[in-house]
Design a protein around this motif. Structure first.
Motif, PDB file in Angstrom:
ATOM      1  N   GLU A   1       9.833   4.986  -6.036  1.00 23.77           N
ATOM      2  CA  GLU A   1       9.681   4.669  -4.624  1.00 23.77           C
ATOM      3  C   GLU A   1       8.291   4.112  -4.320  1.00 23.77           C
ATOM      4  OE1 GLU A   1      10.027   6.908  -0.302  1.00 23.77           O
ATOM      5  OE2 GLU A   1      10.581   7.974  -2.120  1.00 23.77           O
ATOM      6  N   TYR A   2       7.268   4.625  -5.017  1.00 28.81           N
ATOM      7  CA  TYR A   2       5.887   4.181  -4.809  1.00 28.81           C
ATOM      8  C   TYR A   2       5.342   3.555  -6.081  1.00 28.81           C
ATOM      9  CZ  TYR A   2       5.812   6.692  -0.411  1.00 28.81           C
ATOM     10  OH  TYR A   2       6.069   7.107   0.861  1.00 28.81           O
ATOM     11  N   VAL A   3       4.486   2.556  -5.908  1.00 31.04           N
ATOM     12  CA  VAL A   3       3.910   1.812  -7.034  1.00 31.04           C
ATOM     13  C   VAL A   3       2.390   1.805  -6.890  1.00 31.04           C
ATOM     14  CG1 VAL A   3       3.804  -0.449  -8.142  1.00 31.04           C
ATOM     15  CG2 VAL A   3       5.947   0.335  -7.146  1.00 31.04           C
ATOM     16  N   PRO A   4       1.642   2.257  -7.910  1.00 31.94           N
ATOM     17  CA  PRO A   4       0.174   2.206  -7.833  1.00 31.94           C
ATOM     18  C   PRO A   4      -0.332   0.784  -8.111  1.00 31.94           C
ATOM     19  CG  PRO A   4       0.859   3.278  -9.855  1.00 31.94           C
ATOM     20  CD  PRO A   4       2.101   2.979  -9.094  1.00 31.94           C
ATOM     21  N   THR A   5      -1.149   0.279  -7.203  1.00 36.67           N
ATOM     22  CA  THR A   5      -1.723  -1.059  -7.334  1.00 36.67           C
ATOM     23  C   THR A   5      -3.229  -0.956  -7.147  1.00 36.67           C
ATOM     24  OG1 THR A   5      -1.451  -1.510  -4.984  1.00 36.67           O
ATOM     25  CG2 THR A   5       0.341  -2.190  -6.436  1.00 36.67           C
ATOM     26  N   TYR A   6      -3.937  -2.018  -7.526  1.00 39.12           N
ATOM     27  CA  TYR A   6      -5.385  -2.037  -7.313  1.00 39.12           C
ATOM     28  C   TYR A   6      -5.836  -3.436  -6.921  1.00 39.12           C
ATOM     29  CZ  TYR A   6      -6.192  -4.337 -11.831  1.00 39.12           C
ATOM     30  OH  TYR A   6      -6.206  -5.231 -12.861  1.00 39.12           O
ATOM     31  N   GLU A   7      -6.964  -3.480  -6.230  1.00 43.00           N
ATOM     32  CA  GLU A   7      -7.577  -4.749  -5.855  1.00 43.00           C
ATOM     33  C   GLU A   7      -8.702  -5.039  -6.825  1.00 43.00           C
ATOM     34  OE1 GLU A   7      -9.631  -6.964  -2.005  1.00 43.00           O
ATOM     35  OE2 GLU A   7      -9.375  -4.795  -1.995  1.00 43.00           O
TER      36      GLU A   7
ATOM     37  N   LYS B   1     -11.730  -2.482  -7.481  1.00 41.00           N
ATOM     38  CA  LYS B   1     -12.515  -2.208  -6.286  1.00 41.00           C
ATOM     39  C   LYS B   1     -11.916  -1.069  -5.475  1.00 41.00           C
ATOM     40  CE  LYS B   1     -13.283  -5.754  -3.739  1.00 41.00           C
ATOM     41  NZ  LYS B   1     -13.439  -7.050  -3.073  1.00 41.00           N
ATOM     42  N   ARG B   2     -10.597  -1.034  -5.376  1.00 41.25           N
ATOM     43  CA  ARG B   2      -9.918   0.059  -4.669  1.00 41.25           C
ATOM     44  C   ARG B   2      -8.481   0.162  -5.140  1.00 41.25           C
ATOM     45  NH1 ARG B   2      -8.889  -2.015   1.498  1.00 41.25           N
ATOM     46  NH2 ARG B   2      -8.463  -4.178   0.976  1.00 41.25           N
ATOM     47  N   LEU B   3      -7.899   1.324  -4.941  1.00 39.71           N
ATOM     48  CA  LEU B   3      -6.522   1.597  -5.338  1.00 39.71           C
ATOM     49  C   LEU B   3      -5.662   1.784  -4.099  1.00 39.71           C
ATOM     50  CD1 LEU B   3      -7.258   4.146  -8.159  1.00 39.71           C
ATOM     51  CD2 LEU B   3      -6.032   2.038  -8.486  1.00 39.71           C
ATOM     52  N   ARG B   4      -4.410   1.356  -4.200  1.00 37.78           N
ATOM     53  CA  ARG B   4      -3.458   1.555  -3.099  1.00 37.78           C
ATOM     54  C   ARG B   4      -2.107   1.892  -3.705  1.00 37.78           C
ATOM     55  NH1 ARG B   4      -1.180  -3.088   0.912  1.00 37.78           N
ATOM     56  NH2 ARG B   4       0.333  -1.786   1.982  1.00 37.78           N
ATOM     57  N   ILE B   5      -1.516   2.937  -3.215  1.00 34.02           N
ATOM     58  CA  ILE B   5      -0.178   3.321  -3.662  1.00 34.02           C
ATOM     59  C   ILE B   5       0.787   2.760  -2.621  1.00 34.02           C
ATOM     60  CG2 ILE B   5       1.323   5.232  -4.268  1.00 34.02           C
ATOM     61  CD1 ILE B   5      -1.316   6.813  -4.829  1.00 34.02           C
ATOM     62  N   MET B   6       1.435   1.646  -2.997  1.00 38.24           N
ATOM     63  CA  MET B   6       2.328   0.930  -2.080  1.00 38.24           C
ATOM     64  C   MET B   6       3.756   1.424  -2.235  1.00 38.24           C
ATOM     65  SD  MET B   6       1.400  -3.040  -2.635  1.00 38.24           S
ATOM     66  CE  MET B   6      -0.149  -3.741  -2.207  1.00 38.24           C
ATOM     67  N   LYS B   7       4.530   1.151  -1.207  1.00 42.91           N
ATOM     68  CA  LYS B   7       5.966   1.357  -1.340  1.00 42.91           C
ATOM     69  C   LYS B   7       6.494   0.294  -2.293  1.00 42.91           C
ATOM     70  CE  LYS B   7       6.871   3.710   2.878  1.00 42.91           C
ATOM     71  NZ  LYS B   7       7.709   3.879   4.022  1.00 42.91           N
ATOM     72  N   GLY B   8       7.501   0.640  -3.068  1.00 40.42           N
ATOM     73  CA  GLY B   8       8.044  -0.279  -4.061  1.00 40.42           C
ATOM     74  C   GLY B   8       8.532  -1.580  -3.469  1.00 40.42           C
ATOM     75  N   SER B   9       9.058  -1.525  -2.234  1.00 41.50           N
ATOM     76  CA  SER B   9       9.577  -2.738  -1.598  1.00 41.50           C
ATOM     77  C   SER B   9       8.461  -3.723  -1.253  1.00 41.50           C
ATOM     78  CB  SER B   9      10.359  -2.365  -0.345  1.00 41.50           C
ATOM     79  OG  SER B   9       9.521  -1.667   0.554  1.00 41.50           O
ATOM     80  N   GLU B  10       7.255  -3.229  -0.983  1.00 37.32           N
ATOM     81  CA  GLU B  10       6.129  -4.102  -0.648  1.00 37.32           C
ATOM     82  C   GLU B  10       5.473  -4.714  -1.882  1.00 37.32           C
ATOM     83  OE1 GLU B  10       3.216  -2.471   1.961  1.00 37.32           O
ATOM     84  OE2 GLU B  10       4.725  -1.450   3.163  1.00 37.32           O
TER      85      GLU B  10
END
Length: 180
Positions: A135-141, A163-172
């Motif tokens: 459901e959630y996907v870890p991404t980074y900038e 630079k930073r991490l964001r745990i996005m919803k899989g659909s995004e």
């Protein structure tokens, strides 16, 4: 009378007499220039073993006073290991966290810490499918401002560019990975 001061037998008035000369000299330069150091003498072969042990014990007691000698802040900062704090946010969570990336040795440790911190399941990462089925996907900038999936690049490259991490919803996160 010597120099206008009367010396009586038994009184050591010479020790308190004011003289002209450099600090640390016992007498003026014209009278021999003998230095009077208030430092401990170096142990020589003539000093006995007990005295040298006592001197070493005294040195250990005051080996390094904290904050002394004073060091400029830029030198102090260059001597310390740099911490790599990055902000971590999760879609739907009302708070941010900061983590030190140097604490983790690789992606598995980082993902376990993020899953424990935000109470989500990221699933297993594969190069072909990304984080398929979660459901959630870890991404980074990265430094360029591009958002990428955590695990797309080798760990060392990730450490230097994150630079930073964001745990996005899989659909995004559809456009970020191969099969997400």
């Amino acid at each position: 009378m010597e120099g206008g001061v009367a010396y009586e037998q038994g009184l050591n008035l010479k020790a308190t007499e004011l003289t002209l000369g450099l600090p640390g000299t016992g007498e003026t330069e014209g009278q021999g220039g003998v230095r009077n150091n208030n430092k401990r003498p170096m142990p020589t072969s003539e000093t006995n073993e007990e005295e040298s042990q006592a001197l070493k014990a005294a040195d250990r007691g005051r080996a390094q006073i904290v904050g002394w000698p004073p060091i400029r802040s830029y030198r102090k900062n260059s001597l310390q290991e740099k911490k790599m704090y990055v902000k971590v946010s999760m879609d739907g969570a009302p708070y941010l966290r900061k983590i030190d990336l140097k604490v983790y040795r690789g992606y598995p440790e980082l993902l376990k810490a993020l899953e424990a911190m935000f109470k989500f399941a990221a699933g297993v990462y594969s190069e072909r499918e990304g984080y398929k089925g979660s459901e959630y996907v870890p991404t980074y900038e990265d430094k360029d401002g591009d958002w990428m999936l955590v695990g797309d690049v080798p760990w060392d490259m990730f450490m230097s560019s994150c630079k930073r991490l964001r745990i996005m919803k899989g659909s995004e996160a559809r456009g970020l990975g191969c099969g997400v």
